[in-house]
Write a protein that holds these residues in place. Structure first.
Motif, PDB file in Angstrom:
ATOM      1  N   VAL A  89      18.810  39.668  37.439  1.00 40.47           N
ATOM      2  CA  VAL A  89      16.968  40.075  36.545  1.00 40.47           C
ATOM      3  C   VAL A  89      16.574  39.383  37.980  1.00 40.47           C
ATOM      4  CG1 VAL A  89      14.932  40.114  35.625  1.00 40.47           C
ATOM      5  CG2 VAL A  89      16.829  40.482  34.412  1.00 40.47           C
ATOM      6  N   ASP A  90      16.016  39.922  39.084  1.00 37.28           N
ATOM      7  CA  ASP A  90      15.526  39.258  39.886  1.00 37.28           C
ATOM      8  C   ASP A  90      13.767  38.710  40.159  1.00 37.28           C
ATOM      9  OD1 ASP A  90      17.294  40.238  42.734  1.00 37.28           O
ATOM     10  OD2 ASP A  90      16.904  42.401  41.573  1.00 37.28           O
ATOM     11  N   TRP A  91      13.158  39.877  38.579  1.00 40.06           N
ATOM     12  CA  TRP A  91      11.585  39.640  38.561  1.00 40.06           C
ATOM     13  C   TRP A  91      11.887  39.333  36.795  1.00 40.06           C
ATOM     14  CZ3 TRP A  91       9.453  35.700  41.532  1.00 40.06           C
ATOM     15  CH2 TRP A  91       9.990  35.500  42.704  1.00 40.06           C
ATOM     16  N   VAL A  92      10.838  38.322  35.745  1.00 40.20           N
ATOM     17  CA  VAL A  92      10.238  39.265  34.583  1.00 40.20           C
ATOM     18  C   VAL A  92       8.517  39.024  35.288  1.00 40.20           C
ATOM     19  CG1 VAL A  92      10.593  38.365  32.681  1.00 40.20           C
ATOM     20  CG2 VAL A  92      12.143  38.183  33.815  1.00 40.20           C
ATOM     21  N   VAL A  93       8.270  40.090  34.820  1.00 40.98           N
ATOM     22  CA  VAL A  93       6.905  40.517  34.784  1.00 40.98           C
ATOM     23  C   VAL A  93       5.768  40.633  33.120  1.00 40.98           C
ATOM     24  CG1 VAL A  93       5.077  41.251  35.651  1.00 40.98           C
ATOM     25  CG2 VAL A  93       6.922  41.643  36.861  1.00 40.98           C
ATOM     26  N   PRO A  94       5.694  39.728  32.734  1.00 44.59           N
ATOM     27  CA  PRO A  94       5.464  39.792  31.382  1.00 44.59           C
ATOM     28  C   PRO A  94       3.882  40.123  31.353  1.00 44.59           C
ATOM     29  CG  PRO A  94       5.844  37.649  31.597  1.00 44.59           C
ATOM     30  CD  PRO A  94       6.337  38.365  33.320  1.00 44.59           C
ATOM     31  N   ILE A 101      14.051  44.405  38.265  1.00 44.82           N
ATOM     32  CA  ILE A 101      12.932  44.011  37.060  1.00 44.82           C
ATOM     33  C   ILE A 101      12.501  44.088  36.038  1.00 44.82           C
ATOM     34  CG2 ILE A 101      10.329  43.986  36.653  1.00 44.82           C
ATOM     35  CD1 ILE A 101       9.812  44.816  40.156  1.00 44.82           C
ATOM     36  N   VAL A 102      12.249  43.381  34.836  1.00 44.41           N
ATOM     37  CA  VAL A 102      12.129  43.498  33.262  1.00 44.41           C
ATOM     38  C   VAL A 102      10.568  43.244  33.220  1.00 44.41           C
ATOM     39  CG1 VAL A 102      12.881  41.270  32.725  1.00 44.41           C
ATOM     40  CG2 VAL A 102      12.832  43.319  31.331  1.00 44.41           C
ATOM     41  N   THR A 103       9.829  44.192  32.775  1.00 47.29           N
ATOM     42  CA  THR A 103       9.206  44.076  32.439  1.00 47.29           C
ATOM     43  C   THR A 103       8.432  44.197  30.913  1.00 47.29           C
ATOM     44  OG1 THR A 103       6.052  43.946  32.506  1.00 47.29           O
ATOM     45  CG2 THR A 103       8.064  45.930  33.478  1.00 47.29           C
TER      46      THR A 103
END
Length: 323
Positions: free
Chosen positions: A244-249, A305-307
């Motif tokens: 994962v490059d970014w978690v966008v929660p 990305i995982v959100t």
């Protein structure tokens, strides 16, 4: 080959009025340090009188369309995730459709509170995968300032208003985790926990009502459920957390964001954080964070990305996508 729902445009809108934490000191037994220490929030935006959910949603949609270089009539469907519609009906989405001058296609609202945008992305992905739509505008928009009990310091300092939008387009992929677009989704709900976060109004009461929350209980559920749904979506996508490059929660509370990242085994350097500037904007928080993160230069083409989000219901879920 596989039909993927690929992000081709994004944008957001925030009301002009910025409310710093210190403003609450005039009317509540609270202060900036108390709010920051418990939530990470420093300021939020509040809609002006006459500034509606549909207006904010339309502005975010225009920004996403401009980003993609397309017009409203290039779009087949509009989905608006919101828990604060301007009217019982018609939907905010049809108001946006009219405001944009979109004369074809279809539009509808989706209500899953703070998890609304994740649910909306999942529905948009299904519409595209099934061939029902080629391009879908997915919008999260909220005016939570209009359902706050201003005497309740435990809730009224946490929320803000705003809107964010993504434009998704059907594109052919190879069916691998290297494809651009939505790779996997995971949705969950459990109505047994509805008393933990709800609004005490509606058609059965004859009033709009106010938001009520058992904050400690919501926190207890949030970290565990958010990490679990993110891991489930990642497994379905065939990728591991380290990819994962970014978690966008969902931007609800910095402690929830930090706790979820820790459970996923990811450093905070890989998390897009906007809660300090926006507060909790419910269904708008993920698209707002995606748009701001892209504008900051954090999110780049090809990033994984995982959100994830959790809200009243309880309802929660996650989406894995490649930008």
């Amino acid at each position: 080959m596989s039909q993927r729902a690929v992000v081709i445009g994004c944008g957001h809108y925030l009301p002009e009025r910025i409310v710093e934490n210190a403003e609450f000191e005039k009317t509540l037994d609270t202060d900036d340090a108390w709010i920051r220490s418990r939530s990470g929030i420093e300021r939020r935006h509040f809609a002006a009188e006459g500034e509606t959910t549909a207006m904010m949603a339309s502005n975010a949609a225009r920004a996403a369309l401009a980003d993609a270089g397309l017009s409203a009539n290039d779009v087949d469907a509009v989905i608006v995730a919101t828990s604060t519609p301007d009217l019982t009906f018609p939907s905010v989405a049809t108001m946006v459709q009219a405001e944009l001058g979109m004369t074809g296609g279809f539009a509808f609202d989706l209500q899953a509170v703070c998890a609304g945008f994740v649910y909306a992305l999942t529905n948009a992905n299904a519409l595209i995968a099934s061939g029902q739509a080629q391009r879908v505008l997915v919008i999260g928009a909220e005016t939570f300032s209009r359902i706050m009990d201003w005497s309740d310091r435990s809730t009224c300092v946490l929320f803000g208003d705003g809107a964010g939008a993504l434009l998704l387009e059907a594109q052919e992929g190879k069916g691998s985790s290297e494809d651009r677009g939505i790779l996997a989704t995971d949705l969950n709900s459990d109505g047994r926990f509805r008393e933990l976060l709800y609004v005490d109004g509606g058609v059965s009461t004859g009033s709009t009502g106010y938001l009520r929350m058992q904050g400690n209980q919501v926190f207890r559920h949030a970290v565990e459920k958010l990490a679990a749904t993110a891991n489930s979506a990642l497994a379905r996508a065939g990728v591991t957390p380290e990819k994962v490059d970014w978690v966008v929660p969902h931007q609800a509370n910095i402690r929830i964001i930090q706790g979820t990242a820790k459970k996923l085994g990811l450093p905070m350097e890989k998390v897009v954080v906007t809660v300090q500037d926006h507060g909790n904007t419910s269904a708008a928080s993920i698209p707002l964070a995606l748009s701001v993160g892209r504008n900051r230069g954090q999110i780049k083409p090809g990033d994984l990305i995982v959100t994830e989000a959790i809200g009243g219901g309880l309802a929660w879920g996650a989406v894995v996508l490649r930008w």
